[in-house]
Scaffold this active site. Sequence first.
Site, PDB file in Angstrom:
ATOM      1  CB  THR A 374      -0.861  -0.081   1.279  1.00  0.00           C
ATOM      2  OG1 THR A 374      -1.679  -1.240   1.203  1.00  0.00           O
ATOM      3  CG2 THR A 374      -1.745   1.138   1.487  1.00  0.00           C
ATOM      4  CB  THR A 392      -3.920  -0.402  -1.053  1.00  0.00           C
ATOM      5  OG1 THR A 392      -3.302  -1.678  -0.938  1.00  0.00           O
ATOM      6  CG2 THR A 392      -5.424  -0.579  -0.942  1.00  0.00           C
ATOM      7  CD  GLU A 413      -7.530  -3.624  -1.388  1.00  0.00           C
ATOM      8  OE1 GLU A 413      -7.042  -3.824  -0.271  1.00  0.00           O
ATOM      9  OE2 GLU A 413      -6.905  -3.124  -2.341  1.00  0.00           O
ATOM     10  N   GLY A 466       1.172  -0.871   5.269  1.00  0.00           N
ATOM     11  CA  GLY A 466       1.506  -1.859   6.291  1.00  0.00           C
ATOM     12  C   GLY A 466       0.350  -2.723   6.750  1.00  0.00           C
ATOM     13  N   GLY A 467      -0.755  -2.790   5.966  1.00  0.00           N
ATOM     14  CA  GLY A 467      -1.879  -3.615   6.411  1.00  0.00           C
ATOM     15  C   GLY A 467      -2.309  -3.139   7.798  1.00  0.00           C
TER      16      GLY A 467
END
Length: 573
Positions: A374, A392, A413, A466-467
């Site tokens: 992202t 992202t 996604e 970074g999720g």
Amino acid sequence: MRLPPALCTAIAAAAVACGLAAPVASAPVAASHGMVVSAHRLATEAGVDVLRRGGNAIDAAVAVGYALAVVYPVAGNLGGGGFMTIRFADGSSAFLDFRETAPAAATEGMYLDALGTPVPQASTRGHLAAGVPGSVAGLEHARERFGTLDGATLLAPAVALAEEGFVLEEDDAAMLVAAAPELARDPAAAAIYLVDGGPPASGARLVQRDLGATLRAVGREGAAGFYAGPVAAEIARASREGGGLIGIEDLAAYQVRERAPVSCDYRGFTVVSAPPPSSGGVTLCLLLNVLEGFPLATLGRDSADYVHLVAEAMRLAFVERNTRLGDPDFVANPVAQLLSDGYAALLRGRIDPARVTPSPAMLAPIDRGESPQTTHYSVVDEAGNAVAVTTTLNGAFGAKVVAGSTGVLLNNEMDDFTVKPGVPNLFGLVQGRANAIAPGKRPLSSMTPTVVTKDGALVLVVGSPGGPRIITTVLQVIVNLIDHGMTVSDAVAAPRLHHQWLPDVLFVESGRLSVTVAKALEARGHEVREGRPWGEAQAVLVGGPALVTPATDGARYFGAADPRGPLGAAVGY
Ligand code: GLY
């Protein structure tokens, strides 16, 4: 060469080059008129050029977004989605949700086999993993609603970078090296990103003519250049042929949502961030509300007491994040409850200062490490308008497929949905029914584009990839500035910690804990796991290099590109 975080999970061998050394901060970049910070210098420069020519922060953000789609294909995108938090110079704010949606033909169990078991890679690779892209609609919506320059002007840098190409630096090339085996499986992707089936060397010029033509169509026709006509028809055709679900009707139906941002107060500052379908703002504010009750500055960020309290707050906040939030068009999110003072006090009361409160052993999620594909960029203009955008494709290069002759990489996604309750996703997140797949629904995100103000004045623009670690990264940048008085560069570079409830592990970046503190934490019941750096925060601080340090030489804006990302740049003027 040190690989950027975006690559470190792409191939196991890359871990060697990811290094475990703590990132080193350089001095903040100071400027008086405007500032752009992004993950790629060429995109940053495209944005600064727009500012210099009189465009506002929204114009610059649009130019950066399109440029990133060309020069940073690992995460920049036309085929993904994102969120934009805007804080206008007059003190008002806006939030644009251009998250991907599940296609109309999507079903709750679409990634499960006949026995109800998730099919490996079905939600992460190939056309079936892709949601309906939102990025072009989002950028065009921002430009039309809040920008001042026309589309062709804002797209021009991206078109030039795509059609004339750009020379791959070592770190650009490294991204393609890491992804080459996967990209090679898709002929359309291989034709663009590979040379004779292998990755191009640094020094080679990456030309993306198809992407250039798609960008030109958007420049001519706005969002219709992507969501209707030949580009939409080609995306739908490629999806059909690739076993995906995105139809021409899905593209025609895509809508940006303007939503009210989430906000909260923290030690006299106001934090404005992303509402659902991002979990980012709610979880960030919940964490800040809980932590405001502890004397973090007095405890000192290097003490075991401090790390224990912060980690336990993260554990508790992620229980709420993972189980109670989803697309607000489909589920009722208990935002008011979660952000009430009473709820913060309740969670604070659940923290035992001496022991961990173990996460339930209901299952044993795999630690899939960080998957940070992202990207975030922060922009401030001369008038004081501020824009924070996180966008992202989900995984690195998304689903690793290009939509036919459009040159557009598609996202994966759909994996951000709960593929099956209790089964961890790409990020190891174990989520619930609120985030189940449904046609037209947006998957729960962790993206946290954030603006901080004080007494009505802009203070900070920040975000990160970074999720789930996005949320704790943004949290720590804010706390480092407010509680620990760091410069913006140090606040961004300082080694981080992360807990997300499940797996029941306290992740720490190398250099974050002394051996003594790590042992003290283990004695309290933490499983401490030290690993390579994560996230790539891009921040602009207003007024000085630190909150406690006034500016000199007339500078107003202080930019910090995260040293974890070797291609990023803060540039002001
Ligand atoms: N795809 C990562 C996120 O939205 O959180």
